[in-house]
Scaffold this motif. Structure first.
Motif, PDB file in Angstrom:
ATOM      1  N   ALA A 180       0.873  -1.250   0.152  1.00  0.00           N
ATOM      2  CA  ALA A 180      -0.026  -0.100  -0.024  1.00  0.00           C
ATOM      3  C   ALA A 180       0.946   1.307  -0.083  1.00  0.00           C
ATOM      4  CB  ALA A 180      -0.876   0.144   1.240  1.00  0.00           C
ATOM      5  N   SER A 181       0.050   2.449  -0.344  1.00  0.00           N
ATOM      6  CA  SER A 181       1.121   3.610  -0.458  1.00  0.00           C
ATOM      7  C   SER A 181       1.409   4.223   1.009  1.00  0.00           C
ATOM      8  CB  SER A 181       0.170   4.689  -1.122  1.00  0.00           C
ATOM      9  OG  SER A 181      -0.786   5.157  -0.293  1.00  0.00           O
ATOM     10  N   HIS A 182       2.280   5.167   0.879  1.00  0.00           N
ATOM     11  CA  HIS A 182       2.648   5.737   2.224  1.00  0.00           C
ATOM     12  C   HIS A 182       1.654   6.267   3.093  1.00  0.00           C
ATOM     13  CE1 HIS A 182       5.046   7.347   5.249  1.00  0.00           C
ATOM     14  NE2 HIS A 182       5.484   8.527   4.696  1.00  0.00           N
ATOM     15  N   LEU A 183       0.761   6.956   2.283  1.00  0.00           N
ATOM     16  CA  LEU A 183      -0.321   7.656   2.872  1.00  0.00           C
ATOM     17  C   LEU A 183      -1.165   6.651   3.612  1.00  0.00           C
ATOM     18  CD1 LEU A 183      -2.236  10.251   3.261  1.00  0.00           C
ATOM     19  CD2 LEU A 183      -3.152   9.709   1.016  1.00  0.00           C
ATOM     20  N   VAL A 184      -1.635   5.511   2.880  1.00  0.00           N
ATOM     21  CA  VAL A 184      -2.494   4.790   3.267  1.00  0.00           C
ATOM     22  C   VAL A 184      -1.708   3.819   4.451  1.00  0.00           C
ATOM     23  CG1 VAL A 184      -3.753   2.306   2.927  1.00  0.00           C
ATOM     24  CG2 VAL A 184      -3.563   4.041   1.205  1.00  0.00           C
ATOM     25  N   GLN A 185      -0.495   3.557   4.513  1.00  0.00           N
ATOM     26  CA  GLN A 185       0.299   2.740   5.646  1.00  0.00           C
ATOM     27  C   GLN A 185       0.411   4.121   6.775  1.00  0.00           C
ATOM     28  OE1 GLN A 185       3.869   1.132   4.889  1.00  0.00           O
ATOM     29  NE2 GLN A 185       3.059   0.787   2.617  1.00  0.00           N
ATOM     30  N   SER A 186       0.353   5.409   6.616  1.00  0.00           N
ATOM     31  CA  SER A 186       0.396   6.068   7.687  1.00  0.00           C
ATOM     32  C   SER A 186      -0.707   6.289   8.671  1.00  0.00           C
ATOM     33  CB  SER A 186       0.715   7.595   7.212  1.00  0.00           C
ATOM     34  OG  SER A 186      -0.240   8.185   6.549  1.00  0.00           O
ATOM     35  N   VAL A 187      -1.802   6.020   8.076  1.00  0.00           N
ATOM     36  CA  VAL A 187      -3.150   6.160   8.857  1.00  0.00           C
ATOM     37  C   VAL A 187      -3.517   4.792   9.700  1.00  0.00           C
ATOM     38  CG1 VAL A 187      -4.176   7.868   7.379  1.00  0.00           C
ATOM     39  CG2 VAL A 187      -4.717   5.588   6.882  1.00  0.00           C
ATOM     40  N   ILE A 188      -2.710   3.474   9.256  1.00  0.00           N
ATOM     41  CA  ILE A 188      -3.261   2.296   9.974  1.00  0.00           C
ATOM     42  C   ILE A 188      -3.136   2.321  11.441  1.00  0.00           C
ATOM     43  CG2 ILE A 188      -2.379  -0.006  10.086  1.00  0.00           C
ATOM     44  CD1 ILE A 188      -1.764   0.014   6.967  1.00  0.00           C
ATOM     45  N   PRO A 189      -1.896   2.898  12.088  1.00  0.00           N
ATOM     46  CA  PRO A 189      -2.174   3.070  13.513  1.00  0.00           C
ATOM     47  C   PRO A 189      -3.116   3.662  14.102  1.00  0.00           C
ATOM     48  CG  PRO A 189       0.177   3.243  12.711  1.00  0.00           C
ATOM     49  CD  PRO A 189      -0.724   3.378  11.520  1.00  0.00           C
ATOM     50  N   LYS A 190      -3.646   4.684  13.679  1.00  0.00           N
ATOM     51  CA  LYS A 190      -4.620   5.686  14.211  1.00  0.00           C
ATOM     52  C   LYS A 190      -6.003   4.689  13.977  1.00  0.00           C
ATOM     53  CE  LYS A 190      -6.611   9.394  15.876  1.00  0.00           C
ATOM     54  NZ  LYS A 190      -6.480   9.820  17.296  1.00  0.00           N
ATOM     55  N   LEU A 191      -6.065   4.133  12.880  1.00  0.00           N
ATOM     56  CA  LEU A 191      -7.406   3.629  12.658  1.00  0.00           C
ATOM     57  C   LEU A 191      -7.659   2.425  13.443  1.00  0.00           C
ATOM     58  CD1 LEU A 191      -8.058   3.817   8.664  1.00  0.00           C
ATOM     59  CD2 LEU A 191      -9.266   4.741  10.452  1.00  0.00           C
ATOM     60  N   LEU A 192      -6.360   1.835  13.690  1.00  0.00           N
ATOM     61  CA  LEU A 192      -6.417   0.321  14.639  1.00  0.00           C
ATOM     62  C   LEU A 192      -6.325   0.691  16.167  1.00  0.00           C
ATOM     63  CD1 LEU A 192      -4.614  -2.081  12.203  1.00  0.00           C
ATOM     64  CD2 LEU A 192      -6.683  -1.562  12.311  1.00  0.00           C
ATOM     65  N   SER A 193      -6.035   1.970  16.516  1.00  0.00           N
ATOM     66  CA  SER A 193      -5.766   2.129  17.966  1.00  0.00           C
ATOM     67  C   SER A 193      -7.187   2.407  18.514  1.00  0.00           C
ATOM     68  CB  SER A 193      -4.897   3.464  18.441  1.00  0.00           C
ATOM     69  OG  SER A 193      -3.716   3.324  17.591  1.00  0.00           O
ATOM     70  N   PRO A 194      -7.344   1.843  19.651  1.00  0.00           N
ATOM     71  CA  PRO A 194      -8.782   2.355  20.446  1.00  0.00           C
ATOM     72  C   PRO A 194      -8.983   3.672  20.489  1.00  0.00           C
ATOM     73  CG  PRO A 194      -7.326   1.049  21.855  1.00  0.00           C
ATOM     74  CD  PRO A 194      -6.371   1.227  20.899  1.00  0.00           C
ATOM     75  N   CYS A 195     -10.314   4.171  19.978  1.00  0.00           N
ATOM     76  CA  CYS A 195     -10.728   5.486  19.998  1.00  0.00           C
ATOM     77  C   CYS A 195     -12.001   5.706  19.829  1.00  0.00           C
ATOM     78  CB  CYS A 195      -9.962   6.167  18.683  1.00  0.00           C
ATOM     79  SG  CYS A 195     -10.632   7.844  18.195  1.00  0.00           S
ATOM     80  N   SER A 196     -12.469   6.485  20.763  1.00  0.00           N
ATOM     81  CA  SER A 196     -14.093   6.463  21.009  1.00  0.00           C
ATOM     82  C   SER A 196     -14.826   7.071  19.844  1.00  0.00           C
ATOM     83  CB  SER A 196     -14.332   7.077  22.353  1.00  0.00           C
ATOM     84  OG  SER A 196     -13.950   8.594  22.025  1.00  0.00           O
ATOM     85  N   GLN A 197     -14.069   7.979  19.158  1.00  0.00           N
ATOM     86  CA  GLN A 197     -14.786   8.678  17.930  1.00  0.00           C
ATOM     87  C   GLN A 197     -14.767   7.704  16.818  1.00  0.00           C
ATOM     88  OE1 GLN A 197     -12.171  12.053  17.458  1.00  0.00           O
ATOM     89  NE2 GLN A 197     -13.510  13.202  18.420  1.00  0.00           N
ATOM     90  N   ILE A 198     -13.791   6.954  16.501  1.00  0.00           N
ATOM     91  CA  ILE A 198     -13.683   5.827  15.499  1.00  0.00           C
ATOM     92  C   ILE A 198     -14.866   4.589  15.996  1.00  0.00           C
ATOM     93  CG2 ILE A 198     -12.480   4.120  14.358  1.00  0.00           C
ATOM     94  CD1 ILE A 198     -10.302   5.927  14.507  1.00  0.00           C
ATOM     95  N   ASP A 199     -14.757   4.089  17.175  1.00  0.00           N
ATOM     96  CA  ASP A 199     -15.672   3.229  17.568  1.00  0.00           C
ATOM     97  C   ASP A 199     -17.175   3.572  17.462  1.00  0.00           C
ATOM     98  OD1 ASP A 199     -13.361   1.657  18.209  1.00  0.00           O
ATOM     99  OD2 ASP A 199     -13.692   1.897  20.367  1.00  0.00           O
ATOM    100  N   LEU A 200     -17.385   4.968  17.857  1.00  0.00           N
ATOM    101  CA  LEU A 200     -18.931   5.636  17.495  1.00  0.00           C
ATOM    102  C   LEU A 200     -19.004   5.487  16.299  1.00  0.00           C
ATOM    103  CD1 LEU A 200     -21.238   6.757  19.105  1.00  0.00           C
ATOM    104  CD2 LEU A 200     -20.191   9.051  18.855  1.00  0.00           C
ATOM    105  N   TRP A 201     -18.399   5.929  15.364  1.00  0.00           N
ATOM    106  CA  TRP A 201     -18.561   6.058  13.978  1.00  0.00           C
ATOM    107  C   TRP A 201     -18.666   4.519  13.411  1.00  0.00           C
ATOM    108  CZ3 TRP A 201     -15.874   3.732   9.742  1.00  0.00           C
ATOM    109  CH2 TRP A 201     -16.377   4.172   8.343  1.00  0.00           C
TER     110      TRP A 201
END
Length: 173
Positions: free
Chosen positions: A48-69
């Motif tokens: 995957a591109s560098h941009l895509v790889q850069s968001v993986i940690p944020k998306l996979l980390s526990p986060c109430s906003q992402i969980d709510l979404w």
């Protein structure tokens, strides 16, 4: 046990093509060759591109906003799936299957109740006559079935269901 997952489906990111496979083998190493083959294939395909790889940690980390979404998305898709299922269940000659975790429904149609040859005929004529696109089941080995997505808003789903119902009425035997 082999478990697969990815970002494209979980976060509605088509084209991102970032996924993973985990292997939980037994004491006899029954999956050893399968795992080796998967590792070999994963090293051949471009990453995957560098941009895509850069968001993986944020998306996979526990986060109430992402969980709510994700929970809101799940509820919305469940509501839309139920709505489309109920609407298509009213159509003469159609038998929708309730989806179980997908963003689409499979719908069987009875060729004895409709003057259509097969799923290809159904799909192409529905597109021509009603401007509604469905994927014929023949594309994945399921004749006389079609696939319809329910990711759009309920008013659009309602209009699509109304057009499909009208189409079925006109083509009833």
């Amino acid at each position: 046990v082999i478990t697969t997952s990815g970002l494209a489906k979980q976060y509605l990111l088509p084209g991102w093509r970032v996924g993973w496979v985990t292997f939980h083998d037994n004491m006899y190493h029954s999956l050893q060759e399968v795992e080796a083959g998967a590792k070999s294939l994963s090293q051949v395909i471009l990453g995957a591109s560098h941009l895509v790889q850069s968001v993986i940690p944020k998306l996979l980390s526990p986060c109430s906003q992402i969980d709510l979404w994700k929970e809101n998305l799940r509820k919305t898709l469940e509501t839309q799936a139920g709505f489309l299922y109920r609407e298509l269940s009213k159509c003469n000659g159609l038998e929708p299957f309730a989806p179980q975790g997908a963003m689409y429904s499979m719908v069987k149609f009875d060729i004895n109740k409709l003057d259509l040859k097969d799923d290809l005929d159904f799909s192409s004529r529905l597109l021509q006559e009603e401007n509604v696109f469905v994927l014929p089941g023949t594309a994945f080995g399921c004749p006389n079935v079609f696939r319809v997505v329910f990711c759009c808003d309920e008013p659009i789903l309602g209009e699509a269901a109304r057009r499909i119902a009208g189409f079925c009425e006109r083509h009833a035997n």
